[in-house]
Design a protein around this motif. Structure first.
Motif, PDB file in Angstrom:
ATOM      1  N   ILE A   1       0.998  -1.360  -0.107  1.00 44.70           N
ATOM      2  CA  ILE A   1      -0.254   0.367   0.091  1.00 44.70           C
ATOM      3  C   ILE A   1       1.113   1.000  -0.111  1.00 44.70           C
ATOM      4  O   ILE A   1       1.673   1.166   1.252  1.00 44.70           O
TER       5      ILE A   1
ATOM      6  N   HIS B   1      -1.465   8.707   4.091  1.00 42.96           N
ATOM      7  CA  HIS B   1      -1.316   8.451   5.546  1.00 42.96           C
ATOM      8  C   HIS B   1      -2.796   8.095   5.759  1.00 42.96           C
ATOM      9  O   HIS B   1      -3.615   7.432   6.015  1.00 42.96           O
TER      10      HIS B   1
ATOM     11  N   HIS C   1      -4.447   4.442   4.131  1.00 46.77           N
ATOM     12  CA  HIS C   1      -4.128   3.333   4.601  1.00 46.77           C
ATOM     13  C   HIS C   1      -4.850   2.477   5.559  1.00 46.77           C
ATOM     14  O   HIS C   1      -5.091   1.299   5.445  1.00 46.77           O
ATOM     15  N   SER C   2      -5.556   2.910   6.343  1.00 46.28           N
ATOM     16  CA  SER C   2      -6.629   1.946   7.191  1.00 46.28           C
ATOM     17  C   SER C   2      -7.809   1.289   5.937  1.00 46.28           C
ATOM     18  O   SER C   2      -8.057   0.347   6.216  1.00 46.28           O
TER      19      SER C   2
ATOM     20  N   ASN D   1      -7.549   1.441   3.343  1.00 47.21           N
ATOM     21  CA  ASN D   1      -7.136   0.190   1.529  1.00 47.21           C
ATOM     22  C   ASN D   1      -6.822  -0.928   1.947  1.00 47.21           C
ATOM     23  O   ASN D   1      -6.951  -1.972   1.990  1.00 47.21           O
ATOM     24  N   ALA D   2      -6.070  -0.784   3.547  1.00 46.86           N
ATOM     25  CA  ALA D   2      -5.949  -1.622   4.106  1.00 46.86           C
ATOM     26  C   ALA D   2      -7.369  -3.331   4.850  1.00 46.86           C
ATOM     27  O   ALA D   2      -6.346  -4.544   3.834  1.00 46.86           O
TER      28      ALA D   2
ATOM     29  N   CYS E   1       1.874  -2.270   4.088  1.00 44.83           N
ATOM     30  CA  CYS E   1       1.675  -0.710   4.247  1.00 44.83           C
ATOM     31  C   CYS E   1       2.369  -0.173   4.404  1.00 44.83           C
ATOM     32  O   CYS E   1       3.494   0.392   5.579  1.00 44.83           O
ATOM     33  N   GLU E   2       2.745   1.029   3.957  1.00 41.00           N
ATOM     34  CA  GLU E   2       3.823   2.521   4.057  1.00 41.00           C
ATOM     35  C   GLU E   2       3.415   2.786   5.217  1.00 41.00           C
ATOM     36  O   GLU E   2       2.654   2.584   5.664  1.00 41.00           O
TER      37      GLU E   2
ATOM     38  N   ALA F   1      -0.936   4.147   9.568  1.00 38.31           N
ATOM     39  CA  ALA F   1      -2.262   4.331   9.699  1.00 38.31           C
ATOM     40  C   ALA F   1      -1.993   5.738  10.862  1.00 38.31           C
ATOM     41  O   ALA F   1      -1.090   6.571  10.221  1.00 38.31           O
TER      42      ALA F   1
ATOM     43  N   GLU G   1       4.059  -3.123   8.908  1.00 36.95           N
ATOM     44  CA  GLU G   1       4.510  -1.558   7.795  1.00 36.95           C
ATOM     45  C   GLU G   1       6.015  -1.861   7.609  1.00 36.95           C
ATOM     46  O   GLU G   1       6.702  -2.587   8.117  1.00 36.95           O
TER      47      GLU G   1
END
Length: 330
Positions: A71, A75, A78-79, A81-82, A94-95, A99, A121
């Motif tokens: 991902i 920022h 992120h939540s 998308n994850a 996840c980048e 979050a 992460e």
């Protein structure tokens, strides 16, 4: 698992570096790339000879061929998308920052554990060989007991919309300050007894510059600075009872130089040859998936959550709240 099939969600600068890295890794197959624009996804896929391009994140998440999704979105996304990836049975890299806040991070991790999927992460320095070298040097006792550290990270990026937009969870803290916090965590752990800080805000209301002082048991202290308005030397310095050491570039450790009580150089460690440095987090993710783990030992879920909690407290001190945050997410 012989070759891990990876999809990239987002097609910005970091996604490009990851793609450049993965196409040189025989252990993975960069299978697909997704953008909210099919044209952008197709251009990105063509640049890196990626097999599939998707005009939506949903299409990538739904592709049964994809095993791990990286991902690389802002920022603030992120939540969401994850959760999309996890609901479709995909492992997630996840980048950072993981979050926008602790509440989102906890939901992401809880969902991954519920579904027995790996999520981690992409705090890339945690996965690098030099992180282990740093721990080994400190454990050797060559600088005695580490008592104080300073770290800074600053880039000239305040002209970028994503960096200063509150709706995208912008600001120095989540973009570069998170590296200084992770550097302190690597050295002193996560048992923090006090947090003090100062901030200068942008016109948009996010942090442009910040200074953070963390106190730990045993009289230990970390002083951290980050900014999106200036250029810094990116150094991390650890001061011990028998000497000190200097880490060049806490964003990708280039070298570690050790000095004795006479301030004379007594040890030097250089970064091993790498593709870009991003390969280590991909390999760690692959290993965790093969082992059936839901986290990577290099970046445990609890450490991610601890750092997120610290950043929430810092923003509380500064009076910075993102527009999308609800009362429950503070």
């Amino acid at each position: 698992m012989e070759v891990l099939k990876v999809g990239i969600m987002g097609t910005g600068r970091i996604a490009s570096i990851l793609a450049e890295t993965m196409v040189q890794m025989p252990e993975v197959c960069l299978y697909g790339a997704a953008s909210r624009s099919l044209e952008k996804a197709e251009d990105f896929a063509a640049r890196f000879s990626i097999k599939k391009a998707y005009g939506s994140y949903e299409e990538l998440a739904a592709d049964s061929e994809v095993q791990l999704i990286y991902i690389a979105t802002p920022h603030s996304e992120h939540s969401r998308n994850a959760r999309l990836c996890l609901e479709h049975g995909k492992h997630v890299l996840c980048e950072k920052s993981f979050a926008a806040n602790y509440s989102q991070a906890k939901e992401m991790i809880d969902l991954a554990q519920e579904k027995n999927l790996m999520i981690t992460e992409a705090m890339w320095v945690r996965y690098m060989p030099m992180a282990d070298t740093l721990k080994e040097v400190l454990a050797s006792g060559i600088i005695g007991e580490p008592m104080t550290l300073t770290a800074n990270l600053a880039y000239l990026v305040s002209d970028k919309h994503r960096i200063v937009a509150p709706e995208l969870a912008g600001g120095a803290l989540l973009d570069v300050g998170v590296y200084t916090l992770n550097f302190a965590s690597l050295v002193f752990g996560d048992e923090i007894t006090d947090i003090a800080s100062s901030v200068i805000k942008t016109e948009t209301g996010v942090d442009a510059q910040n200074s953070i002082t963390l106190l730990y048991p045993g009289g230990k202290m970390a002083v951290l600075n980050s900014s999106i308005q200036v250029l810094s030397d990116r150094q991390g310095i650890i001061y011990g009872t028998k000497g000190f050491l200097v880490v060049e570039n806490i964003n990708n450790f280039e070298s570690i130089c050790v000095y004795n009580t006479d301030r004379k150089l007594v040890g030097s460690y250089q970064r091993p040859e790498q593709i870009t440095g991003y390969e280590y987090q991909v390999l760690a993710s692959k290993d965790a998936i093969e082992q059936g783990w839901t986290e990577c030992p290099q970046m445990p879920h609890q450490t991610t959550l601890n750092v997120m909690r610290v950043m929430d407290e810092l923003r509380r001190q500064w009076g910075i709240r993102y527009p999308f945050e609800t009362t429950n997410e503070e």
